[in-house]
Design a protein around this motif. Structure first.
Motif, PDB file in Angstrom:
ATOM      1  N   ARG A 219      42.795  33.547  46.064  1.00 31.44           N
ATOM      2  CA  ARG A 219      42.329  34.700  46.838  1.00 31.44           C
ATOM      3  C   ARG A 219      43.472  35.616  47.268  1.00 31.44           C
ATOM      4  O   ARG A 219      43.252  36.819  47.464  1.00 31.44           O
ATOM      5  CB  ARG A 219      41.573  34.243  48.089  1.00 31.44           C
ATOM      6  CG  ARG A 219      40.326  33.394  47.842  1.00 31.44           C
ATOM      7  CD  ARG A 219      39.345  34.028  46.882  1.00 31.44           C
ATOM      8  NE  ARG A 219      38.001  33.506  47.074  1.00 31.44           N
ATOM      9  CZ  ARG A 219      37.488  32.468  46.411  1.00 31.44           C
ATOM     10  NH1 ARG A 219      38.227  31.840  45.493  1.00 31.44           N
ATOM     11  NH2 ARG A 219      36.251  32.061  46.631  1.00 31.44           N
ATOM     12  N   ARG A 222      43.976  38.772  45.315  1.00 37.91           N
ATOM     13  CA  ARG A 222      42.826  39.667  45.468  1.00 37.91           C
ATOM     14  C   ARG A 222      42.833  40.333  46.835  1.00 37.91           C
ATOM     15  O   ARG A 222      42.254  41.414  47.011  1.00 37.91           O
ATOM     16  CB  ARG A 222      41.529  38.886  45.232  1.00 37.91           C
ATOM     17  CG  ARG A 222      41.514  38.304  43.843  1.00 37.91           C
ATOM     18  CD  ARG A 222      40.198  37.901  43.262  1.00 37.91           C
ATOM     19  NE  ARG A 222      39.171  37.332  44.047  1.00 37.91           N
ATOM     20  CZ  ARG A 222      38.674  36.096  43.861  1.00 37.91           C
ATOM     21  NH1 ARG A 222      39.221  35.291  42.965  1.00 37.91           N
ATOM     22  NH2 ARG A 222      37.660  35.667  44.568  1.00 37.91           N
ATOM     23  N   GLU A 229      37.107  42.539  41.930  1.00 42.31           N
ATOM     24  CA  GLU A 229      35.818  42.104  41.404  1.00 42.31           C
ATOM     25  C   GLU A 229      35.263  41.010  42.303  1.00 42.31           C
ATOM     26  O   GLU A 229      35.995  40.149  42.787  1.00 42.31           O
ATOM     27  CB  GLU A 229      35.993  41.576  39.980  1.00 42.31           C
ATOM     28  CG  GLU A 229      34.704  41.142  39.314  1.00 42.31           C
ATOM     29  CD  GLU A 229      34.912  40.660  37.900  1.00 42.31           C
ATOM     30  OE1 GLU A 229      33.945  40.151  37.296  1.00 42.31           O
ATOM     31  OE2 GLU A 229      36.048  40.782  37.388  1.00 42.31           O
ATOM     32  N   VAL A 230      33.952  41.045  42.533  1.00 40.46           N
ATOM     33  CA  VAL A 230      33.329  40.088  43.446  1.00 40.46           C
ATOM     34  C   VAL A 230      33.062  38.775  42.707  1.00 40.46           C
ATOM     35  O   VAL A 230      32.194  38.696  41.834  1.00 40.46           O
ATOM     36  CB  VAL A 230      32.020  40.638  44.031  1.00 40.46           C
ATOM     37  CG1 VAL A 230      31.381  39.606  44.971  1.00 40.46           C
ATOM     38  CG2 VAL A 230      32.284  41.940  44.779  1.00 40.46           C
ATOM     39  N   SER A 232      32.843  35.840  44.747  1.00 38.59           N
ATOM     40  CA  SER A 232      32.009  35.219  45.780  1.00 38.59           C
ATOM     41  C   SER A 232      32.069  36.141  46.985  1.00 38.59           C
ATOM     42  O   SER A 232      33.154  36.505  47.439  1.00 38.59           O
ATOM     43  CB  SER A 232      32.539  33.825  46.136  1.00 38.59           C
ATOM     44  OG  SER A 232      31.830  33.281  47.233  1.00 38.59           O
ATOM     45  N   ASP A 277      34.094  41.032  47.843  1.00 43.87           N
ATOM     46  CA  ASP A 277      34.656  39.723  47.535  1.00 43.87           C
ATOM     47  C   ASP A 277      35.101  39.040  48.817  1.00 43.87           C
ATOM     48  O   ASP A 277      35.616  39.693  49.738  1.00 43.87           O
ATOM     49  CB  ASP A 277      35.841  39.891  46.588  1.00 43.87           C
ATOM     50  CG  ASP A 277      36.387  38.564  46.097  1.00 43.87           C
ATOM     51  OD1 ASP A 277      35.717  37.918  45.274  1.00 43.87           O
ATOM     52  OD2 ASP A 277      37.475  38.171  46.560  1.00 43.87           O
TER      53      ASP A 277
END
Length: 296
Positions: A219, A222, A229-230, A232, A277
């Protein structure tokens, strides 16, 4: 078991159903979105007209639904349980509170069907690749009967207990750690950002240190992106950490870190980031510290 009913053909359910087809299972699927069932039909499955239609004649019924309330509706209000043959298996694979799973299992058993508590971990990537982790709880005979189906979904299949609710408990513990790890990583990055540390270099340092975790490595990068991009969504952890706290309440277990992490995901959702996300919980930490966005 070769005939599978599948209810819940969302971002995880549809690739899971496709993996069953690839293994030679006959799959009849239903989703509230007709286009999802149509996509399954194009891949060689059958599109069911209703939940009961998906369950009719199935050896095993997979429920990849949103929550326990939806599972209850599908099984009892929509007629899926009555449509299953006697002795068929209901496999609940969604993340649900252990107490709710145990209650559903009792009602399924009273109706002469078997119940498999089998939540999964691994997200869309794991569902697509057939690499999910599956935490299954049921009597050994039921687990062994369903195991070939489970192995179409994941390469890490564990029999974690004989009693439904135990699988949900293992998944709850997993989600506690995941949510806390993401929140802790976001808090650490926010501190570094506040004092002007290069966050890219910081992630390199931490990724190879004792402070590292899988969530930080996955994570962290990100968290430095404006719109990743998602994989979760934030709202998934609003739900899952809510389940963690419910399980803690039922067990009279104090969960202070989970409670704080839940508040941060709730705050992120309230700020309008519920569909983002889950790494974007960092936006809330940055906002608390007067930093409106991740530094470039």
């Amino acid at each position: 078991m070769r005939s599978i009913g599948f209810i819940g053909l969302g971002s995880m359910g549809l690739p899971m159903a496709r993996n069953l087809l690839a293994r030679g299972f006959a799959v009849r699927g239903f989703d509230l979105r007709a286009e999802s069932a149509a996509a399954l039909a194009r891949d060689g499955g059958a599109a069911a007209a209703s939940a009961a239609d998906a369950a009719a004649g199935a050896d095993l019924l997979v429920l990849m639904v949103v929550n326990a309330a939806q599972a209850e509706t599908v099984l009892f209000a929509d007629g899926a349980l009555d449509a299953l043959p006697a002795g068929a298996v209901v496999a609940l694979m969604a993340t649900c509170p252990p107490g709710a799973v145990e209650a559903l299992a009792g009602r399924v058993a009273a109706a002469g069907r078997r119940f498999l508590d089998a939540p999964v971990s691994g997200g869309v990537v794991g569902a697509s690749g057939g690499t999910l982790t599956i935490m299954a709880a049921a009597p050994r005979e039921t687990f062994e009967a369903a195991e070939p189906v489970l192995r179409a979904f994941g390469d890490k299949v564990f029999h974690v207990g004989e009693r439904p609710g135990q699988g949900a408990t293992v998944k709850t513990v997993n989600q506690l750690l995941c949510g806390v790890h993401i929140a802790a990583a976001a808090e650490a990055l926010a501190l570094a950002a506040k004092v002007g540390v290069d966050l890219g270099i910081l992630l390199e340092v931490l990724g190879g240190s004792a402070a590292s975790s899988w969530m930080l490595r996955n994570r962290g990068p990100r968290m430095l992106q404006d719109e990743p991009e998602v994989a979760s969504a934030v709202d998934i952890f609003v739900k899952d950490l809510g389940i963690v706290l419910e399980a803690g309440h039922d067990a009279r277990a104090a969960l202070p870190l989970a409670s704080i992490a839940h508040q941060m995901f709730l705050a992120a959702s309230a700020r309008g980031d519920g569909g983002a996300d889950d790494s974007q919980v960092v936006r809330t930490y940055l906002a608390l510290n007067g930093l409106p966005r991740p530094p470039e």
